[in-house]
Design an enzyme around this catalytic site. Structure first.
Site, PDB file in Angstrom:
ATOM      1  N   HIS A 149       0.816  -1.221   0.000  1.00 20.79           N
ATOM      2  CA  HIS A 149       0.000   0.000   0.000  1.00 20.79           C
ATOM      3  C   HIS A 149       0.848   1.270   0.000  1.00 20.79           C
ATOM      4  O   HIS A 149       0.355   2.344  -0.312  1.00 20.79           O
ATOM      5  CB  HIS A 149      -0.990   0.001   1.176  1.00 20.79           C
ATOM      6  CG  HIS A 149      -0.408   0.255   2.528  1.00 20.79           C
ATOM      7  ND1 HIS A 149      -0.272  -0.726   3.488  1.00 20.79           N
ATOM      8  CD2 HIS A 149       0.061   1.386   3.109  1.00 20.79           C
ATOM      9  CE1 HIS A 149       0.241  -0.210   4.577  1.00 20.79           C
ATOM     10  NE2 HIS A 149       0.454   1.079   4.373  1.00 20.79           N
ATOM     11  N   ASP A 193       0.015  -7.686   1.332  1.00 18.88           N
ATOM     12  CA  ASP A 193       0.395  -6.290   1.515  1.00 18.88           C
ATOM     13  C   ASP A 193       1.914  -6.129   1.544  1.00 18.88           C
ATOM     14  O   ASP A 193       2.472  -5.394   2.367  1.00 18.88           O
ATOM     15  CB  ASP A 193      -0.213  -5.705   2.792  1.00 18.88           C
ATOM     16  CG  ASP A 193      -0.142  -4.167   2.813  1.00 18.88           C
ATOM     17  OD1 ASP A 193       0.037  -3.571   1.733  1.00 18.88           O
ATOM     18  OD2 ASP A 193      -0.246  -3.581   3.901  1.00 18.88           O
ATOM     19  N   SER A 245       4.577   2.649   8.027  1.00 14.15           N
ATOM     20  CA  SER A 245       4.222   1.511   7.179  1.00 14.15           C
ATOM     21  C   SER A 245       5.400   1.088   6.318  1.00 14.15           C
ATOM     22  O   SER A 245       6.035   1.904   5.657  1.00 14.15           O
ATOM     23  CB  SER A 245       3.042   1.860   6.276  1.00 14.15           C
ATOM     24  OG  SER A 245       1.852   1.945   7.010  1.00 14.15           O
TER      25      SER A 245
END
Length: 349
Positions: free
Chosen positions: A150, A180, A290
């Site tokens: 992402h 992911d 992230s």
């Protein structure tokens, strides 16, 4: 070693009587330590006692025992060094070794940060929905970097900044939206510091961990905490929703929406989503973490940080999000290792 030559509260008897016994029996020149210049005191008509002779042998037996013990400790030390340096085989997936914590610093947040920070990068991805900031982990010296899908999904260009401040352009090698995960590669890089991928199956609730990433674009930020839960079913969106993510993505990577326990957090994940088992941590994770690293106290990567809970929406203030409240999630590194071959071949989706 002198302790092995001492008797129970009678140092003099152990240091002098044995050598007197040896000297009296014709062992001058071969006894250790050297005998005194004076001879043994022997009662008239008597002989030197046998007790001194038996005591003289004790240091020899003890030295042999110490030598054996040292050999055992030496073997244990070698095994310990192997653990710290990522040596040995790993049946869980592709082994990747690199920067680790020195033995003197193992178990400290400062030691982990110093050793691993050079292998953590800041990623800036530009797409039609804006610019997002995330983090990544260098796994090869020529610039292969693991991050979240992402972070780079839909990106038209990717810029990567090292902990040294040096910047590179990167290309996507492969992606796996279901996990992911993504693998990108720096252009023209060589001789980079790399991370060691550990074994997430060994992680236990209560283990101390360190997180390194670029929250709010603050490169190399270090936080620490513990593993607070294992095998959490976390659901995240596979791709960005431009209508929902464009403004937050302008700064810090936004609050990536996720679902847990039948509830939605940080927004709607949309119709295209995926669920994976995650490590839960109370180490502070914020927008921009992230794709960064969750690290054990030996300096091994055990997870890729992927989701965080934010207590409130930032739509009204224009901020990229509120701070961490101790609910962060990371993709287990064993998932990463088992997926590396597929990512290097272009990914699975």
């Amino acid at each position: 070693m002198t302790d092995y030559y001492r008797g129970s509260g009678d140092e003099g008897s152990e240091q002098h009587h044995p050598t007197q016994g040896f000297q009296g029996q014709g062992f001058q020149g071969s006894a250790y330590p050297p005998p005194p210049s004076y001879g043994p005191t022997v009662p008239a008509g008597g002989t030197a006692t046998v007790t001194a002779h038996r005591r003289a042998r004790r240091p020899v037996a003890l030295l042999a025992a110490v030598a054996i013990a040292a050999a055992v400790v030496g073997g244990g030390t070698a095994a310990l060094v192997g653990n710290y340096t990522g040596g040995g085989t790993d049946s869980t997936g592709t082994a990747v070794s690199g920067t680790t914590v020195s033995q003197s610093s193992a178990g400290t947040v400062a030691g982990v940060a110093q050793a691993v920070a050079p292998a953590i990068v800041e990623i800036n991805a530009t797409s039609t929905s804006g610019e997002s900031t995330g983090s990544g982990v260098i796994i090869t010296s020529d610039g292969e970097i693991v991050t979240n899908n992402h972070v780079i999904a839909g990106a038209s260009s990717i810029k990567v900044q090292l902990s040294t401040g040096k910047s590179y352009t990167a290309q996507v090698v492969g992606t796996d939206a279901d996990k992911d995960l993504a693998l990108i590669k720096l252009e023209g890089a060589s001789g980079l510091k790399t991370a060691t991928l550990g074994n997430s199956d060994q992680a236990k609730v209560g283990d101390q961990v360190v997180a390194i990433g670029s929250p709010e674009g603050l490169t190399g930020t270090v936080t620490s905490g513990i593993i607070s839960a294992l095998n959490r079913d976390v659901t995240v969106a596979k791709e960005q929703d431009p209508s929902q993510q464009q403004q937050p993505q302008q700064r810090g990577g936004g609050n990536w929406p996720f679902e847990f326990g039948g509830q939605q957090f940080n927004g709607d994940t949309g119709s295209s989503k995926t669920t994976y088992k995650a490590l839960q941590t109370d180490a502070s994770l914020n927008p921009g973490n992230s794709g960064g690293a969750l690290i054990n106290m030996n300096g091994e990567i055990i997870g890729i940080n992927s989701a965080m809970y934010a207590p409130s929406s930032s739509s009204a203030s224009g901020s990229s999000g509120a701070g961490s409240v101790g609910l962060g999630f990371a993709i287990p590194v064993n998932t990463v290792k088992s997926d590396l071959a597929a990512l290097r071949s272009g990914g699975t989706g």
